[in-house]
Design an enzyme around this catalytic site. Structure first.
Site, PDB file in Angstrom:
ATOM      1  N   LYS A   1       1.219  -1.015  -0.273  1.00  0.00           N
ATOM      2  CA  LYS A   1      -0.169  -0.104   0.323  1.00  0.00           C
ATOM      3  C   LYS A   1       0.655   1.235  -0.156  1.00  0.00           C
ATOM      4  CE  LYS A   1      -4.572   0.463   0.446  1.00  0.00           C
ATOM      5  NZ  LYS A   1      -5.470  -0.350  -0.219  1.00  0.00           N
TER       6      LYS A   1
HETATM    7  N1  GLU Z   1      -7.069   0.014  -3.462  1.00  0.00           N
HETATM    8  C1  GLU Z   1      -8.003  -1.489  -3.831  1.00  0.00           C
HETATM    9  C2  GLU Z   1      -7.690  -2.484  -2.754  1.00  0.00           C
HETATM   10  O1  GLU Z   1      -7.511  -1.877  -1.489  1.00  0.00           O
HETATM   11  C3  GLU Z   1      -7.358  -2.614  -4.858  1.00  0.00           C
HETATM   12  C4  GLU Z   1      -5.934  -2.712  -4.574  1.00  0.00           C
HETATM   13  C5  GLU Z   1      -5.244  -3.157  -6.021  1.00  0.00           C
HETATM   14  O2  GLU Z   1      -6.304  -3.670  -7.673  1.00  0.00           O
HETATM   15  O3  GLU Z   1      -4.218  -3.316  -6.444  1.00  0.00           O
HETATM   16  O4  GLU Z   1      -7.898  -3.553  -3.134  1.00  0.00           O
END
Ligand code: GLU
Length: 412
Positions: free
Chosen positions: A105
């Site tokens: 993240k």
């Molecule tokens: N931000 C989204 C999540 O929390 C998608 C992450 C992604 O597609 O890599 O799952």
């Protein structure tokens, strides 16, 4: 929301899974530690010539099962602890859905609403350049999250590609279609939330047709979940944005048309309600689809929904969770309920790697298949191990990462 809370919540969920799986203290040490943590200073030249410094983060929590994967969040409250917690959740989410990824993240502590479009572009590009050494299609693949969307992904892809000297679409997912994005990615998280809602209602012997739903949040997740659920025949009775909730609209389409022209949710015939009132509505399904800590020890006692489907990441604190469990509310945990986004991100990455693009039906069919498999596994584990769906989902995700650790062994 305090600095520690998201990380405390994630660690306490991990501790429960480690204990229930009978893993060793050595395994707990490995699983509870992020692999790589990067904090960067992101300077921004404002349109008026002033220079401001912002904090940027990228956490690669795990790379054991594959390259790390996860979104980039632009939000004033984001900090390192929360980024670590969210990267940990991505790790279990990817393992639960059996995607060949670790978890990551990132983000910048900024309110994107305070940026002009070109300031947003400069900030996104400089952030990308600062984290450039650790990202890449085989290393770590960013995607949109709260406060970012496909335009940020286009700038990230371009910044990375310009530095590489050739086009590298697979470095990020959630891109515009013309740059190698996937059909169905924009609505994927909401579509997955709708699949989760349908299956959870069926598990509780409630007919989804005509079932009532309240949705907290009307952004990328909440809006698309509402559209998909309405198409499935459920009745959305209330939605909210940062200004509070509304009820009394004829349909999501009508509310959205009003929003596009007036930039508010006060469509004809609607009535306002507070966020708290929305959480406490007498509905079949409550979908928290905004930020963390919506369902707490304080707000959970008033919840009357039979099923809670977590569209947001970490919307429920451990105290809130305990209250819901005592009340017999079925909670579909975030790492299952909102996994549609990263699942279609995976499809996008596969398509970029192969330079072969799927039609919308192929995306839909495969998304449904992966989510249904994860759903059945969670349901079966919850029944056979007599645990909650959250505990079952974490046991499956954490168990797979632990097994991969075991098989790879410890170097040196
Ligand atoms: N931000 C989204 C999540 O929390 C998608 C992450 C992604 O597609 O890599 O799952």
């Amino acid at each position: 929301m305090t600095t520690e809370s998201a990380l405390d919540t994630a660690l306490s969920q991990l501790r429960t899974a480690v204990t229930k799986l009978g893993l060793s203290e050595n395994e707990w040490q490995t699983l509870s530690t992020p692999r790589r943590v990067l904090e960067v200073a992101v300077p921004l030249r404002r349109d008026n010539g002033n220079v401001e410094m912002y904090k940027g983060f990228r956490v690669q929590y795990s790379t054991t099962r594959g390259p790390s994967k996860g979104g980039v969040r632009f939000h004033p409250d984001i900090n390192m602890e929360e980024t670590i917690a969210l990267a940990m959740l991505m790790t279990w989410k990817c393992a639960l859905t059996n995607l060949p990824y670790g978890g990551a993240k990132g983000g910048i502590a900024v309110d994107p609403a305070t940026l002009s479009l070109v300031e947003n572009e400069r900030l996104t590009r400089r952030y990308t350049s600062e984290i450039l050494p650790i990202i890449g299609p085989d290393r770590d693949i960013p995607a949109p999250d709260v406060g970012t969307d496909e335009k940020n992904m286009a700038w990230m892809m371009d910044t990375y590609s310009v530095n590489a000297g050739f086009s590298v679409p697979g470095v990020v997912t959630g891109k515009p279609i013309v740059l190698g994005g996937s059909l169905g990615r924009t609505s994927a998280t909401g579509d997955g939330v709708a699949i989760s809602t349908r299956e959870a209602l069926l598990a509780r012997n409630i007919n989804p047709l005509g079932a009532t739903v309240a949705i907290q949040g009307f952004g990328k997740v909440g809006y698309w979940a509402a559209v998909a659920l309405e198409n499935m025949g459920l009745k959305i009775v209330a939605v909210s944005d940062v200004h509070g909730g509304v009820t009394g609209f004829a349909s999501i389409k009508e509310l959205w048309d009003h929003f596009l022209t007036h930039n508010n949710l006060d469509a004809p015939g609607t009535e306002r309600m507070t966020n708290e009132e929305l959480l406490h509505l007498d509905v079949d399904v409550l979908i928290p689809a905004a930020l963390a800590d919506a369902i707490t020890g304080h707000s959970a006692p008033g919840i009357r929904a039979k099923v809670v489907v977590e569209g947001a990441n970490a919307p429920t604190t451990p105290e809130g969770d305990a209250v819901l469990n005592d009340k017999g509310v079925l909670v579909v945990p975030d790492i299952l309920a909102n996994s549609g986004g990263v699942i279609v991100s995976y499809f996008e990455w596969v398509q970029d790697k192969q330079n072969y693009f799927w039609d919308a039906d192929e995306v839909k069919v495969n998304l449904n298949q992966i989510m249904m498999r994860a759903f059945r596994e969670v349901e079966e584990t919850a029944t056979s191990r007599k645990v909650t769906w959250r505990e079952a989902a974490h046991m499956l995700g954490v168990g797979r990462v632990a097994e991969a650790h075991r098989l790879r062994g410890l170097y040196p």
